[in-house]
Scaffold this motif. Structure first.
Motif, mmCIF file in Angstrom:
data_model
loop_
_atom_site.group_PDB
_atom_site.id
_atom_site.type_symbol
_atom_site.label_atom_id
_atom_site.label_comp_id
_atom_site.label_asym_id
_atom_site.label_seq_id
_atom_site.Cartn_x
_atom_site.Cartn_y
_atom_site.Cartn_z
ATOM 1 N N THR A 58 0.860 -1.182 0.000
ATOM 2 C CA THR A 58 0.000 0.000 0.000
ATOM 3 C C THR A 58 0.894 1.228 0.000
ATOM 4 O O THR A 58 1.691 1.409 0.913
ATOM 5 C CB THR A 58 -0.878 0.018 1.265
ATOM 6 O OG1 THR A 58 -1.467 -1.277 1.429
ATOM 7 C CG2 THR A 58 -1.960 1.064 1.170
ATOM 8 N N ALA A 59 0.755 2.046 -1.028
ATOM 9 C CA ALA A 59 1.605 3.235 -1.126
ATOM 10 C C ALA A 59 0.762 4.424 -1.549
ATOM 11 O O ALA A 59 -0.458 4.303 -1.740
ATOM 12 C CB ALA A 59 2.720 2.983 -2.137
ATOM 13 N N GLU A 60 1.420 5.583 -1.647
ATOM 14 C CA GLU A 60 0.697 6.749 -2.150
ATOM 15 C C GLU A 60 1.600 7.595 -3.029
ATOM 16 O O GLU A 60 2.821 7.597 -2.887
ATOM 17 C CB GLU A 60 0.102 7.591 -1.021
ATOM 18 C CG GLU A 60 1.105 8.264 -0.118
ATOM 19 C CD GLU A 60 0.434 9.017 1.034
ATOM 20 O OE1 GLU A 60 -0.735 9.381 0.918
ATOM 21 O OE2 GLU A 60 1.121 9.210 2.051
ATOM 22 N N TYR A 61 0.943 8.271 -3.949
ATOM 23 C CA TYR A 61 1.649 9.210 -4.820
ATOM 24 C C TYR A 61 0.739 10.407 -4.989
ATOM 25 O O TYR A 61 -0.423 10.244 -5.384
ATOM 26 C CB TYR A 61 1.946 8.551 -6.176
ATOM 27 C CG TYR A 61 2.793 9.435 -7.062
ATOM 28 C CD1 TYR A 61 4.182 9.376 -7.020
ATOM 29 C CD2 TYR A 61 2.187 10.369 -7.910
ATOM 30 C CE1 TYR A 61 4.953 10.215 -7.806
ATOM 31 C CE2 TYR A 61 2.956 11.213 -8.695
ATOM 32 C CZ TYR A 61 4.336 11.129 -8.635
ATOM 33 O OH TYR A 61 5.095 11.967 -9.409
ATOM 34 N N ASP A 62 1.225 11.594 -4.648
ATOM 35 C CA ASP A 62 0.395 12.812 -4.777
ATOM 36 C C ASP A 62 -0.958 12.642 -4.075
ATOM 37 O O ASP A 62 -2.002 12.957 -4.653
ATOM 38 C CB ASP A 62 0.128 13.116 -6.272
ATOM 39 C CG ASP A 62 1.167 14.040 -6.845
ATOM 40 O OD1 ASP A 62 2.063 14.464 -6.104
ATOM 41 O OD2 ASP A 62 1.063 14.324 -8.062
ATOM 42 N N ASP A 63 -0.956 12.120 -2.852
ATOM 43 C CA ASP A 63 -2.189 11.927 -2.069
ATOM 44 C C ASP A 63 -3.158 10.904 -2.663
ATOM 45 O O ASP A 63 -4.304 10.811 -2.232
ATOM 46 C CB ASP A 63 -2.939 13.259 -1.859
ATOM 47 C CG ASP A 63 -2.138 14.209 -0.988
ATOM 48 O OD1 ASP A 63 -1.451 13.736 -0.056
ATOM 49 O OD2 ASP A 63 -2.192 15.429 -1.253
ATOM 50 N N ARG A 71 7.858 5.909 -4.167
ATOM 51 C CA ARG A 71 9.308 5.772 -4.340
ATOM 52 C C ARG A 71 9.900 4.847 -3.268
ATOM 53 O O ARG A 71 10.735 3.999 -3.566
ATOM 54 C CB ARG A 71 9.973 7.152 -4.293
ATOM 55 C CG ARG A 71 11.417 7.150 -4.732
ATOM 56 C CD ARG A 71 11.972 8.564 -4.784
ATOM 57 N NE ARG A 71 11.490 9.334 -5.925
ATOM 58 C CZ ARG A 71 12.012 9.262 -7.153
ATOM 59 N NH1 ARG A 71 13.023 8.452 -7.393
ATOM 60 N NH2 ARG A 71 11.520 9.979 -8.135
ATOM 61 N N GLU A 72 9.441 5.014 -2.032
ATOM 62 C CA GLU A 72 9.921 4.138 -0.948
ATOM 63 C C GLU A 72 9.554 2.681 -1.226
ATOM 64 O O GLU A 72 10.347 1.767 -0.977
ATOM 65 C CB GLU A 72 9.318 4.557 0.398
ATOM 66 C CG GLU A 72 9.934 5.814 0.979
ATOM 67 C CD GLU A 72 9.111 6.393 2.133
ATOM 68 O OE1 GLU A 72 9.708 7.045 2.984
ATOM 69 O OE2 GLU A 72 7.864 6.206 2.171
ATOM 70 N N ALA A 73 8.340 2.467 -1.724
ATOM 71 C CA ALA A 73 7.901 1.094 -2.012
ATOM 72 C C ALA A 73 8.785 0.471 -3.096
ATOM 73 O O ALA A 73 9.199 -0.683 -2.974
ATOM 74 C CB ALA A 73 6.435 1.094 -2.448
ATOM 75 N N VAL A 74 9.085 1.259 -4.123
ATOM 76 C CA VAL A 74 9.935 0.753 -5.211
ATOM 77 C C VAL A 74 11.321 0.402 -4.665
ATOM 78 O O VAL A 74 11.861 -0.670 -4.970
ATOM 79 C CB VAL A 74 10.053 1.801 -6.345
ATOM 80 C CG1 VAL A 74 11.116 1.380 -7.357
ATOM 81 C CG2 VAL A 74 8.715 1.986 -7.040
ATOM 82 N N GLU A 75 11.864 1.293 -3.838
ATOM 83 C CA GLU A 75 13.210 1.042 -3.286
ATOM 84 C C GLU A 75 13.217 -0.201 -2.399
ATOM 85 O O GLU A 75 14.150 -0.999 -2.429
ATOM 86 C CB GLU A 75 13.704 2.276 -2.519
ATOM 87 C CG GLU A 75 14.266 3.331 -3.471
ATOM 88 C CD GLU A 75 14.490 4.684 -2.827
ATOM 89 O OE1 GLU A 75 14.458 4.772 -1.580
ATOM 90 O OE2 GLU A 75 14.693 5.649 -3.592
ATOM 91 N N LEU A 76 12.152 -0.340 -1.608
ATOM 92 C CA LEU A 76 12.043 -1.502 -0.718
ATOM 93 C C LEU A 76 12.020 -2.804 -1.538
ATOM 94 O O LEU A 76 12.706 -3.781 -1.206
ATOM 95 C CB LEU A 76 10.765 -1.359 0.119
ATOM 96 C CG LEU A 76 10.582 -2.298 1.288
ATOM 97 C CD1 LEU A 76 11.719 -2.164 2.292
ATOM 98 C CD2 LEU A 76 9.232 -2.014 1.974
ATOM 99 N N ILE A 77 11.256 -2.787 -2.612
ATOM 100 C CA ILE A 77 11.146 -3.961 -3.485
ATOM 101 C C ILE A 77 12.487 -4.246 -4.170
ATOM 102 O O ILE A 77 12.958 -5.386 -4.199
ATOM 103 C CB ILE A 77 10.015 -3.749 -4.525
ATOM 104 C CG1 ILE A 77 8.643 -3.813 -3.823
ATOM 105 C CG2 ILE A 77 10.101 -4.759 -5.669
ATOM 106 C CD1 ILE A 77 7.486 -3.270 -4.641
ATOM 107 N N HIS A 78 13.108 -3.190 -4.680
ATOM 108 C CA HIS A 78 14.389 -3.379 -5.393
ATOM 109 C C HIS A 78 15.484 -3.910 -4.471
ATOM 110 O O HIS A 78 16.216 -4.819 -4.842
ATOM 111 C CB HIS A 78 14.840 -2.063 -6.040
ATOM 112 C CG HIS A 78 14.089 -1.759 -7.300
ATOM 113 N ND1 HIS A 78 14.174 -0.554 -7.952
ATOM 114 C CD2 HIS A 78 13.226 -2.509 -8.030
ATOM 115 C CE1 HIS A 78 13.406 -0.580 -9.031
ATOM 116 N NE2 HIS A 78 12.815 -1.751 -9.099
ATOM 117 N N GLN A 79 15.566 -3.362 -3.253
ATOM 118 C CA GLN A 79 16.638 -3.825 -2.371
ATOM 119 C C GLN A 79 16.371 -5.269 -1.907
ATOM 120 O O GLN A 79 17.292 -5.935 -1.440
ATOM 121 C CB GLN A 79 16.882 -2.836 -1.211
ATOM 122 C CG GLN A 79 15.759 -2.702 -0.186
ATOM 123 C CD GLN A 79 15.726 -3.829 0.817
ATOM 124 O OE1 GLN A 79 16.774 -4.237 1.320
ATOM 125 N NE2 GLN A 79 14.535 -4.331 1.092
#
Ligand code: AMP
Ligand code: ZN
Ligand code: FE
Ligand code: FE
Length: 278
Positions: free
Chosen positions: A66-71, A173-181
């Protein structure tokens, strides 16, 4: 033709199937490959992987974050995750804690409206670390307070209704980084559900690897539009039924049929990244 279904839930979040039942259903539908994408957890993946291995089915460990982008709430699918990755497990544990607190708050609000729903009954029914609104809805139905899940959402749980409580969300962005790492691929889930196409370029800039073009709630025209967007931004194409078992109507597993070559492309991207990283 080999077929995959890459968006599935179990009772480790708000689906009703156990991981073993999910694999059995996938086998009955003739699926060559499945991914488990429970909300904010990877806990069911070990059991699903074992069940799939026993019947020579390919299994991809995943999650729907669950993430958000621009609210705007966006769901981000992670695929080929290392389910032992410490950072991933620590981060999603925080979201699970907030999900549990949110259940208390939703039930308190329902109680204020004169419905004596017991929070312990919701947790007993959910019986998982990543509970959500469907568990509250199902407990309301079970207690005879509403006739069905739709009524539970319409009266209490939908955004804007009295018992709606926001979830804590990480940024896209945090979700993407978490997945990538954690070694995985990040995919924009069901973009057609929220009708938020204008945020897709921003999500791509945040590092998305793919977009879920095929989904139960995407019309043929929508799928075609997202295929064009995938082409334009050089994104991987994924698809899945978003099956939640028997929580709504008939199980959806296998109703969205992703041709297996898309899985090959996903694996090629992971391999290329590993080679580049070495
Ligand atoms: P949560 O993660 O707690 O916000 O719950 C979201 C889940 O609730 C989604 O994955 C859907 O499975 C389900 N859901 C959302 N809206 C409805 C609805 N109107 N009726 C039934 N289920 C819904
Ligand atoms: Zn769900
Ligand atoms: Fe979703
Ligand atoms: Fe989902």
């Amino acid at each position: 033709m080999k077929i995959a279904d890459l968006h599935l839930h179990t009772n480790f979040s708000d689906g009703t199937f156990t991981p073993e039942e999910l694999v059995l259903n996938a086998q009955n539908k003739g699926l060559a490959c499945i991914a488990l994408t429970d909300h904010d957890t990877v806990e069911g993946c070990a059991r699903a992987a074992a069940a799939a291995a026993a019947v020579q089915m390919e299994f991809i460990p995943g999650s729907e974050l669950t993430a958000e982008y621009d609210d705007t709430e966006v769901h981000i699918l992670g695929y080929f995750l290392d389910t032992q990755n410490r950072t991933l497990l620590d981060e999603i544990a925080k979201f699970q804690t907030v999900r549990q607190q949110r259940i208390h708050e939703m039930v308190a609000r329902i109680n204020e409206l004169g419905v004596p729903l017991q929070v312990a009954d919701v947790f007993a029914l959910a019986n998982c670390k990543s509970p959500g609104r469907p568990h509250v809805a199902r407990t309301l139905v079970k207690g005879g307070y509403v006739r069905n899940l739709d009524e539970a959402f319409e009266r209490f749980l939908k955004k804007g209704r009295p018992a709606w409580v926001p979830k804590s969300k990480m940024s896209a962005r945090e979700a993407v980084e978490l997945i990538h790492q954690a070694g995985g691929l990040a995919v924009i889930a069901h973009p057609g559900l929220n009708r938020t196409d204008e945020i897709i370029p921003g999500l791509v800039a945040a590092g998305m690897d793919g977009i879920e073009c095929f989904h139960t709630k995407h019309s043929t025209q929508m799928a075609e539009r997202y295929l064009e967007i995938a082409d334009k931004f050089n994104l991987l194409v994924t698809g899945g039924s978003d099956c939640h078992g028997f929580s709504k109507a008939k199980p959806l597993i296998g109703t969205v049929k992703l041709p297996y070559d898309h899985v090959e492309r996903m694996k090629a991207k992971i391999s290329a990244r590993k080679i580049a990283g070495n």
